[in-house]
Design a protein around this motif. Structure first.
Motif, PDB file in Angstrom:
ATOM      1  N   ARG A  33       0.821  -1.212   0.000  1.00 57.48           N
ATOM      2  CA  ARG A  33       0.000   0.000   0.000  1.00 57.48           C
ATOM      3  C   ARG A  33       0.860   1.270   0.000  1.00 57.48           C
ATOM      4  NH1 ARG A  33      -0.308   2.047   5.226  1.00 57.48           N
ATOM      5  NH2 ARG A  33       0.491   0.663   6.858  1.00 57.48           N
ATOM      6  N   TRP A  35       3.221   1.968  -1.986  1.00 57.06           N
ATOM      7  CA  TRP A  35       3.598   2.378  -3.335  1.00 57.06           C
ATOM      8  C   TRP A  35       2.764   3.559  -3.824  1.00 57.06           C
ATOM      9  CZ3 TRP A  35       7.980   0.927  -5.435  1.00 57.06           C
ATOM     10  CH2 TRP A  35       8.556  -0.287  -5.051  1.00 57.06           C
ATOM     11  N   LYS A  36       1.511   3.671  -3.324  1.00 55.37           N
ATOM     12  CA  LYS A  36       0.653   4.762  -3.798  1.00 55.37           C
ATOM     13  C   LYS A  36       1.187   6.131  -3.386  1.00 55.37           C
ATOM     14  CE  LYS A  36      -2.500   4.646   0.185  1.00 55.37           C
ATOM     15  NZ  LYS A  36      -3.891   4.388   0.623  1.00 55.37           N
ATOM     16  N   PHE A  37       2.023   6.161  -2.351  1.00 55.32           N
ATOM     17  CA  PHE A  37       2.552   7.432  -1.877  1.00 55.32           C
ATOM     18  C   PHE A  37       3.738   7.932  -2.712  1.00 55.32           C
ATOM     19  CE2 PHE A  37       0.592   5.583   1.958  1.00 55.32           C
ATOM     20  CZ  PHE A  37      -0.300   6.602   2.268  1.00 55.32           C
ATOM     21  N   ALA A  39       3.773   7.386  -6.239  1.00 53.74           N
ATOM     22  CA  ALA A  39       3.361   7.485  -7.642  1.00 53.74           C
ATOM     23  C   ALA A  39       3.481   8.920  -8.148  1.00 53.74           C
ATOM     24  CB  ALA A  39       1.929   6.985  -7.801  1.00 53.74           C
ATOM     25  N   TRP A 127       3.700  14.566  -0.572  1.00 52.10           N
ATOM     26  CA  TRP A 127       3.542  13.110  -0.697  1.00 52.10           C
ATOM     27  C   TRP A 127       4.628  12.379   0.094  1.00 52.10           C
ATOM     28  CZ3 TRP A 127       3.162  16.591  -4.738  1.00 52.10           C
ATOM     29  CH2 TRP A 127       1.880  16.759  -5.253  1.00 52.10           C
ATOM     30  N   GLN A 134       3.580   7.216   7.317  1.00 49.36           N
ATOM     31  CA  GLN A 134       3.170   5.808   7.275  1.00 49.36           C
ATOM     32  C   GLN A 134       4.314   4.887   7.686  1.00 49.36           C
ATOM     33  OE1 GLN A 134       0.035   4.642   6.676  1.00 49.36           O
ATOM     34  NE2 GLN A 134      -0.561   6.804   6.664  1.00 49.36           N
TER      35      GLN A 134
END
Length: 279
Positions: A33, A35-37, A39, A127, A134
């Motif tokens: 999860r 990886w979305k941060f 992109a 980002w 996280q």
């Protein structure tokens, strides 16, 4: 006793510091999860890279070519005047030319990667901040943030960049002057410039979790020094990763992530309480 042996075998953090980009990659693998941060930062890096490699790298390459031509003319004059019995030195001089050419190209790639990092980290800060939060939550189970208003936050960001420029000027200008003196001066300039670059790179990639705690710039700089030699090898590996064209589009976010893990593991447990003072 076991801890002391591990410290000795690990070079008192030397190997550990260099391993954090790999640890970050493994963390991404265990927590997809995340990886979305990265992109959007990768997209930002791509846009910035087009401008830098299309402009800075182009003009830098022109400078390198100019230096190569000057070197070639100088070497031609030397080899032309060599006596017959020293003709074998021509091969050594030609080899030296290729070594110098290689060094100039490496310096150009490192410089371009360094500039890309400065813009990429700054533009991707929102980002990267979320990614760092996280990762800190995964690593420590909580996230510590000293909240301030948006104006103060923007002011701190601008002040941080200005203080970096002041540091670069205070250290870099004397190094530039020393480089004008061949021999020892050149060595001092080269080594000093490398150390300065590694320090700035370390500051940038360790900054996210430290900035959430609103530490002063001098405290952040002190942390880099207190974390030696681990912070040095961490910075060297990150500098190498961000200097590889195209690959650095992904390795910059990776280094940001590895910096957060480094802070969580090696800095936060020993962070002096008096550092927690607002600027």
């Amino acid at each position: 006793m076991g801890k002391i042996i591990r410290k000795i075998l690990g070079g008192f953090g030397t190997l550990s510091g260099a391993s954090y980009p790999l640890r970050a990659l493994l963390t991404f693998k265990r927590h997809p999860r995340l990886w979305k941060f990265i992109a959007v930062p990768i997209l930002v890096n791509f846009v910035v890279a087009i401008a830098l490699y299309g402009g800075l790298l182009f003009f830098g390459w022109q400078i390198v070519n100019g230096l190569e031509m000057d070197l070639a003319l100088w070497l031609d004059r030397i080899t032309t005047n060599l006596p017959q019995w020293l003709s074998f030195l021509e091969y050594a001089i030609t080899g030296l030319f290729f070594v110098l050419r290689f060094i100039l190209i490496i310096i150009l790639l490192v410089a371009t990667g360094f500039v890309l990092t400065q813009f990429g980290v700054l533009l991707g800060a929102p980002w990267y901040g979320q990614l760092s939060e996280q990762l800190e939550k995964i690593r420590t189970g909580k996230v510590e943030i000293i909240e301030i208003n948006i104006v103060s936050d923007l002011g701190r960001a601008i002040l941080y960049e200005l203080k970096k420029l002041v540091l670069i000027a205070i250290v870099g200008i004397p190094l530039l002057v020393s480089g004008l003196f061949p021999g020892v001066g050149t060595v001092i300039s080269t080594v000093g410039s490398f150390i300065l670059t590694v320090t700035i790179v370390s500051l940038d990639f360790l900054d996210s979790p430290l900035e959430r705690r609103r530490l002063r710039f001098r405290h952040k700089l002190s942390i880099v020094g207190r974390s030696l030699p681990a912070s040095a090898t961490f910075g060297v590996v990150c500098l190498g990763l961000i200097s590889i064209p195209l690959v650095n589009l992904v390795t910059i976010p990776l280094c940001v992530a590895s910096g957060t893990l480094f802070v969580c593991d090696r800095i936060l447990p020993r962070l002096p309480r008096h550092y927690f003072l607002k600027s």
